[in-house]
Design a protein around this motif. Structure first.
Motif, PDB file in Angstrom:
ATOM      1  N   PHE A  74      18.118  27.612   8.171  1.00 12.87           N
ATOM      2  CA  PHE A  74      19.420  28.045   8.675  1.00 12.87           C
ATOM      3  C   PHE A  74      19.767  29.442   8.170  1.00 12.87           C
ATOM      4  N   ASN A 239      26.602  27.886  12.784  1.00 15.79           N
ATOM      5  CA  ASN A 239      25.549  27.181  12.048  1.00 15.79           C
ATOM      6  C   ASN A 239      26.103  26.412  10.854  1.00 15.79           C
ATOM      7  N   TYR A 243      24.805  22.709  10.018  1.00 19.62           N
ATOM      8  CA  TYR A 243      24.181  22.519   8.714  1.00 19.62           C
ATOM      9  C   TYR A 243      24.991  21.548   7.856  1.00 19.62           C
ATOM     10  N   LEU A 320      18.965  25.147  15.440  1.00 19.07           N
ATOM     11  CA  LEU A 320      18.376  26.458  15.166  1.00 19.07           C
ATOM     12  C   LEU A 320      18.002  27.174  16.463  1.00 19.07           C
TER      13      LEU A 320
END
Length: 328
Positions: A74, A239, A243, A320
């Motif tokens: 990430f 993200n 995550y 991703l």
């Protein structure tokens, strides 16, 4: 690993004093991001995970950095997105003096989120990223951009409140903020209390990711923000939500994740259907991107709902690839 975290911090603070509209300043920031990515790639080549306590302090006192495959993936993708976006802005001509510095500070916050081993420090880096995002969202200073920024700030500050409450609940349950300690101890806590912490964290990260029905901030930002800023918010900042769901759900609270699997599958399907329906109903490309991003976030939730190594790996890979796709 410390270099990858320190470089954008130091350079971002230094470049904040300079005029980012000058090509030399903008390309310096691009070079710093490239060096940050190279440092992260160097860490990724070694045995993982890599654990470092900053400042030579004992564990539990200093800031613990823990880089594993998930966090580094990430971090690398986020830095690549910021690098590409800032290089594009430098080629086109930077319109605002603070853009290079803000991009570097966002990189520092994102890298910190992805390599920290402490839940509270995750919150700190999380807020650094959000603070720079609030400024970037109003980058053009036109009325519609300021209005979109206000919505973005209010909704995401609400998400931050949920996240901080969730971290406090985890500390109450585990007696530690270290993520490894939380993962080891939270299973012995009362199921009701641990489920409350899981719900608080899920709401916080769903807001950041833009999942239905926590998506109200996302369409105005994508529609009204300049393309470079929209790319940063969609390809890098989002993200954090993906995550966070993977790290806190899949690693720290796996039992609660398994318990909520049916609800995750339903919410994920609802997000996919809602996003797809809205995306084909709008007239502009930016609005279509916004609503398709809501639907794409649903696929991440589906992977979490499926669970297990295959489901979590699929969710991580999709997050991703989706981040890179939205940037392009």
């Amino acid at each position: 690993m410390i270099l990858a975290l320190a470089l954008p911090w130091i350079a971002g603070i230094a470049l904040a004093l300079l005029d980012g509209r000058r090509p030399a300043v903008a390309w310096t920031a691009v070079a710093v991001l490239a060096a940050t990515g190279a440092a992260l790639a160097h860490v990724a080549r070694g045995p993982l995970p890599v654990v470092v306590v900053t400042g030579g302090w004992p564990a539990g006192v200093g800031i613990t950095l823990r880089a594993d495959a998930l966090g580094l993936a990430f971090a690398l993708v986020s830095v690549a997105v910021l690098l590409a976006t800032l290089a594009y802005a430098a080629l086109e001509g930077v319109a605002e003096r603070t853009l290079p510095a803000l991009t570097l500070l966002m990189a520092a916050g994102l890298v910190g989120c992805f390599v920290t081993g402490d839940a509270f420090n995750f919150y700190v880096f999380f807020e650094v990223s959000m603070a720079t995002a609030f400024v970037l969202a109003g980058y053009g200073r036109r009325e519609r951009e300021v209005r979109a920024t206000l919505i973005f700030a209010v909704v995401n500050l609400l998400g931050s409140m949920f996240f901080l409450a969730g971290v406090a609940a985890l500390y109450h349950l585990a007696g530690s903020l270290d993520m490894q300690d939380i993962a080891a101890r939270v299973g012995a806590a009362a199921p009701e209390a641990s489920l409350l912490a899981a719900v608080l964290l899920f709401v916080a990260f769903s807001i950041k990711l833009g999942l239905f029905p926590f998506h109200s901030w996302l369409p105005p930002i994508y529609r009204d923000a300049p393309p470079a800023v929209a790319a940063v918010l969609a390809g890098a900042l989002a993200n954090i939500g993906a995550y966070g769901l993977l790290r806190f759900g899949g690693e720290l609270l796996p039992a609660q994740l398994a318990l909520a699997a049916p609800a995750l599958l339903v919410l994920g399907a609802a997000s996919i259907l809602y996003g797809a329906h809205q995306a084909v109903s709008v007239r502009t490309a930016s609005e279509a991107l916004a609503y398709s991003a809501i639907g794409q976030a649903g696929y991440i939730l589906i992977g979490l709902g499926v669970g297990g190594p295959v489901g979590l790996a699929a969710a991580a890979l999709y997050a991703l690839v989706n981040a890179l796709g939205k940037t392009v």
